[in-house]
Write a protein that holds these residues in place. Structure first.
Motif, PDB file in Angstrom:
ATOM      1  N   THR A 132     -15.841 -47.609  43.959  1.00 43.28           N
ATOM      2  CA  THR A 132     -15.967 -47.223  42.397  1.00 43.28           C
ATOM      3  C   THR A 132     -15.452 -48.206  41.492  1.00 43.28           C
ATOM      4  O   THR A 132     -16.085 -48.018  40.330  1.00 43.28           O
ATOM      5  CB  THR A 132     -15.563 -45.862  42.446  1.00 43.28           C
ATOM      6  N   ALA A 133     -14.812 -49.106  41.782  1.00 46.24           N
ATOM      7  CA  ALA A 133     -13.802 -49.723  40.786  1.00 46.24           C
ATOM      8  C   ALA A 133     -13.168 -49.066  39.714  1.00 46.24           C
ATOM      9  O   ALA A 133     -12.989 -49.330  38.512  1.00 46.24           O
ATOM     10  CB  ALA A 133     -14.775 -50.865  40.241  1.00 46.24           C
ATOM     11  N   ASP A 134     -13.043 -47.584  40.056  1.00 50.78           N
ATOM     12  CA  ASP A 134     -12.497 -46.561  39.303  1.00 50.78           C
ATOM     13  C   ASP A 134     -11.003 -46.727  39.180  1.00 50.78           C
ATOM     14  O   ASP A 134     -10.307 -46.415  40.160  1.00 50.78           O
ATOM     15  CB  ASP A 134     -12.962 -45.310  39.459  1.00 50.78           C
ATOM     16  N   LEU A 135     -10.139 -47.146  38.142  1.00 53.48           N
ATOM     17  CA  LEU A 135      -8.629 -46.943  38.305  1.00 53.48           C
ATOM     18  C   LEU A 135      -7.974 -45.714  38.435  1.00 53.48           C
ATOM     19  O   LEU A 135      -6.933 -45.772  38.777  1.00 53.48           O
ATOM     20  CB  LEU A 135      -8.158 -47.743  36.939  1.00 53.48           C
ATOM     21  N   ALA A 136      -8.789 -44.595  38.288  1.00 53.93           N
ATOM     22  CA  ALA A 136      -8.278 -43.421  38.785  1.00 53.93           C
ATOM     23  C   ALA A 136      -7.944 -43.356  40.135  1.00 53.93           C
ATOM     24  O   ALA A 136      -7.078 -42.622  40.483  1.00 53.93           O
ATOM     25  CB  ALA A 136      -9.025 -42.174  38.105  1.00 53.93           C
ATOM     26  N   ASP A 137      -8.848 -43.848  40.978  1.00 57.74           N
ATOM     27  CA  ASP A 137      -8.884 -43.871  42.337  1.00 57.74           C
ATOM     28  C   ASP A 137      -7.769 -44.672  42.950  1.00 57.74           C
ATOM     29  O   ASP A 137      -6.762 -44.520  43.611  1.00 57.74           O
ATOM     30  CB  ASP A 137     -10.160 -44.504  42.965  1.00 57.74           C
ATOM     31  N   ALA A 138      -7.651 -45.809  42.216  1.00 65.93           N
ATOM     32  CA  ALA A 138      -6.459 -46.690  42.482  1.00 65.93           C
ATOM     33  C   ALA A 138      -5.085 -46.330  42.140  1.00 65.93           C
ATOM     34  O   ALA A 138      -4.174 -46.606  42.974  1.00 65.93           O
ATOM     35  CB  ALA A 138      -6.773 -48.104  41.671  1.00 65.93           C
ATOM     36  N   ASN A 139      -4.996 -45.668  41.212  1.00 59.10           N
ATOM     37  CA  ASN A 139      -3.595 -44.914  40.780  1.00 59.10           C
ATOM     38  C   ASN A 139      -3.389 -43.921  41.810  1.00 59.10           C
ATOM     39  O   ASN A 139      -2.042 -43.676  41.864  1.00 59.10           O
ATOM     40  CB  ASN A 139      -3.789 -44.280  39.342  1.00 59.10           C
ATOM     41  N   LYS A 140      -4.340 -43.322  42.172  1.00 56.18           N
ATOM     42  CA  LYS A 140      -4.037 -42.279  43.276  1.00 56.18           C
ATOM     43  C   LYS A 140      -3.293 -42.719  44.480  1.00 56.18           C
ATOM     44  O   LYS A 140      -2.397 -42.289  44.889  1.00 56.18           O
ATOM     45  CB  LYS A 140      -5.023 -41.366  43.562  1.00 56.18           C
ATOM     46  N   CYS A 141      -3.894 -43.896  44.907  1.00 56.68           N
ATOM     47  CA  CYS A 141      -3.566 -44.727  45.900  1.00 56.68           C
ATOM     48  C   CYS A 141      -2.135 -45.008  45.642  1.00 56.68           C
ATOM     49  O   CYS A 141      -1.117 -44.922  46.632  1.00 56.68           O
ATOM     50  CB  CYS A 141      -4.435 -45.526  46.517  1.00 56.68           C
ATOM     51  N   ILE A 142      -1.859 -45.537  44.878  1.00 60.02           N
ATOM     52  CA  ILE A 142      -0.681 -46.450  44.078  1.00 60.02           C
ATOM     53  C   ILE A 142       0.356 -45.345  44.058  1.00 60.02           C
ATOM     54  O   ILE A 142       1.917 -45.446  44.377  1.00 60.02           O
ATOM     55  CB  ILE A 142      -0.826 -47.012  42.920  1.00 60.02           C
ATOM     56  N   ALA A 182      -2.528 -50.575  50.989  1.00 64.77           N
ATOM     57  CA  ALA A 182      -1.899 -51.430  50.093  1.00 64.77           C
ATOM     58  C   ALA A 182      -2.366 -52.851  49.905  1.00 64.77           C
ATOM     59  O   ALA A 182      -2.313 -53.339  49.035  1.00 64.77           O
ATOM     60  CB  ALA A 182      -0.170 -51.801  50.582  1.00 64.77           C
ATOM     61  N   GLU A 183      -3.076 -53.119  51.148  1.00 66.44           N
ATOM     62  CA  GLU A 183      -3.516 -54.637  51.057  1.00 66.44           C
ATOM     63  C   GLU A 183      -4.847 -54.491  50.006  1.00 66.44           C
ATOM     64  O   GLU A 183      -5.232 -55.572  49.358  1.00 66.44           O
ATOM     65  CB  GLU A 183      -4.192 -55.194  52.581  1.00 66.44           C
ATOM     66  N   GLY A 238       3.620 -58.181  58.977  1.00 67.37           N
ATOM     67  CA  GLY A 238       3.883 -59.516  58.778  1.00 67.37           C
ATOM     68  C   GLY A 238       2.455 -60.112  57.838  1.00 67.37           C
ATOM     69  O   GLY A 238       2.804 -61.025  57.009  1.00 67.37           O
ATOM     70  N   ILE A 239       1.448 -59.407  57.906  1.00 66.60           N
ATOM     71  CA  ILE A 239       0.356 -59.623  56.975  1.00 66.60           C
ATOM     72  C   ILE A 239       0.975 -59.558  55.435  1.00 66.60           C
ATOM     73  O   ILE A 239       0.686 -60.349  54.549  1.00 66.60           O
ATOM     74  CB  ILE A 239      -0.878 -58.776  57.196  1.00 66.60           C
ATOM     75  N   PHE A 240       1.388 -58.100  55.135  1.00 71.10           N
ATOM     76  CA  PHE A 240       1.600 -57.926  53.997  1.00 71.10           C
ATOM     77  C   PHE A 240       2.703 -58.776  53.425  1.00 71.10           C
ATOM     78  O   PHE A 240       2.849 -58.972  52.351  1.00 71.10           O
ATOM     79  CB  PHE A 240       2.135 -56.445  53.670  1.00 71.10           C
ATOM     80  N   GLN A 241       3.839 -59.021  54.183  1.00 72.76           N
ATOM     81  CA  GLN A 241       5.006 -59.739  53.785  1.00 72.76           C
ATOM     82  C   GLN A 241       4.919 -61.129  53.876  1.00 72.76           C
ATOM     83  O   GLN A 241       5.701 -62.324  53.608  1.00 72.76           O
ATOM     84  CB  GLN A 241       6.135 -59.231  54.378  1.00 72.76           C
ATOM     85  N   ASN A 242       3.597 -61.623  54.355  1.00 74.33           N
ATOM     86  CA  ASN A 242       3.312 -62.920  54.486  1.00 74.33           C
ATOM     87  C   ASN A 242       4.342 -63.607  55.705  1.00 74.33           C
ATOM     88  O   ASN A 242       4.859 -64.664  55.139  1.00 74.33           O
ATOM     89  CB  ASN A 242       3.129 -63.929  53.226  1.00 74.33           C
ATOM     90  N   ASN A 243       4.683 -62.960  56.396  1.00 74.95           N
ATOM     91  CA  ASN A 243       5.844 -63.040  57.273  1.00 74.95           C
ATOM     92  C   ASN A 243       5.321 -63.841  58.723  1.00 74.95           C
ATOM     93  O   ASN A 243       4.760 -62.798  59.623  1.00 74.95           O
ATOM     94  CB  ASN A 243       6.813 -62.106  57.683  1.00 74.95           C
TER      95      ASN A 243
END
Length: 381
Positions: A132-142, A182-183, A238-243
């Motif tokens: 959707t590119a809707d920030l309301a959805d992003a904010n729910k995840c965050i 998170a990714e 490892g992916i998220f932390q670039n480790n």
């Protein structure tokens, strides 16, 4: 004389250009620049050693499936509905647990149920934002990611009847699903829209991953789905932390346990050992998801390991559902785990296709152990 010579040369040059244009375009004249411009390759987001988003969903794939839903593609739209229906079925959390109490063999608690469900809900909102590119959805995840990252302190077992190592398994299940969400939120920009997850919050979530990793690192060598889940979880951290070290440890764990959970003929002992149609699928799903993550980083070594041993495991699964294995515990109504859709994307075998067609489109596993919605994210990608 010089003027005449110049006119002749200009005429010859014009003639050559005209012939070239006619030969190159079937006699229709000049080709517009837009018609001959090469397509722009999909954007690859690099941050450190890895491509991002790097847990099961690439930016190019997220673009593609969103466009299909926008065009009302019936198959993709039906699969996307699994995402929105899941969101509609859940109450959004307004509090989180500092201590998560977990039990073994189905022993549960409110905190255990919530963290499992919340990991799936965060992922569902991330996929919805990607569409959707809707920030309301992003904010729910965050909100879910930040809520657990800022509140969680430790795991405990519910009581003395539980396996003391159960926390290691529980976090091996929830962590990859949280990281997949998170990714997307951190790196993917649908229609150019950033989720605007702050650097402070990203650091807090990374610290949460480091904390839960201390449990994963203590997982016993059970040589079964526990170790598969741990290896898969380490790869995502490892992916998220670039480790690269943590990521490599995850792959090493999986390559060690793979021949123990899938025999050379594809037999998966956990089916008969546990006398259920679920636990051996934990191993198969974890290996499949891990192989796909590695493939996204241009490494197919898990998919091809031991002469395509993962594929042999799905051949065994077809036998299990046909009830032709040595122990008859699966049936047509037994839950099929959504890893099948990811495996089909890579291997494309007839056995996988028939298994996939039994129960697709896929939502999430009933026990909220592994991320789902793979019919939306991976079918025919």
């Amino acid at each position: 004389m010089n003027k005449l010579k110049n006119k002749v040369l200009l005429g010859l040059l014009f003639g050559v250009l005209l012939m070239g244009c006619k030969e190159g375009n079937g006699g229709s004249g000049f080709v517009p620049e837009t018609a001959i411009r090469k397509p722009t390759p999909p954007t690859v987001i690099k941050d450190g050693p890895f491509a991002h988003p790097g847990v099961l969903n690439s930016a190019a794939a997220l673009d593609h499936i969103a466009q299909q839903v926008d065009r009302n593609d019936p198959t993709r739209t039906a699969a996307y509905k699994k995402v929105t229906d899941f969101i509609a079925s859940k109450s959004y959390p307004n509090s989180f647990y500092a201590i998560v109490a977990v039990g073994s063999n189905g022993h549960t608690s409110p905190s255990k149920s919530q963290i499992r469900s919340d990991s799936e809900l965060a992922y569902a909102y991330a996929l919805k934002f990607a569409k959707t590119a809707d920030l309301a959805d992003a904010n729910k995840c965050i909100g879910i990611l930040n809520g657990w990252a800022s509140t969680f302190k430790k795991y405990e077992i519910i009581d003395a009847t539980d396996n003391v190592n159960q926390p290691a398994l529980e976090t091996s299940w929830t962590t990859p699903t949280f990281v997949a969400a998170a990714e997307i939120i951190r790196y993917y920009k649908p229609k150019g829209v950033s989720a605007n997850w702050s650097a402070t919050d990203i650091k807090q979530f990374s610290d949460y991953l480091s904390l839960v990793k201390t449990y994963i690192d203590k997982i016993p060598n059970y040589k079964n789905n526990w170790n598969v889940s741990a290896g898969y979880a380490l790869m995502t951290i490892g992916i998220f932390q670039n480790n690269t070290s943590v990521y490599a440890n995850g792959i090493a764990t999986l390559k060690t346990v793979m021949p123990l959970v899938i025999g050379t003929d594809g037999t998966m002992p956990e089916l008969c050992d546990r006398q259920d149609c679920v636990h051996y699928q934990y191993s198969l799903t974890g290996l499949t998801y891990a192989a796909e993550i590695a493939s996204m980083q241009e490494d197919n070594s898990l998919y091809s390991a031991l002469q395509n041993r993962i594929s042999a495991g799905y051949d065994f699964t077809r036998k299990a559902y046909n009830r032709t294995t040595s122990c008859v515990v699966c049936s047509a109504s037994s839950p099929m785990f959504p890893g099948i859709e990811v495996a089909l994307k890579h291997y494309g075998t007839g056995n996988m296709q028939s298994l996939r067609d039994q129960q697709a489109p896929f939502g999430i596993p009933n026990d909220n152990t592994f991320l789902g919605f793979t019919s939306y994210t991976h079918f025919k990608i």
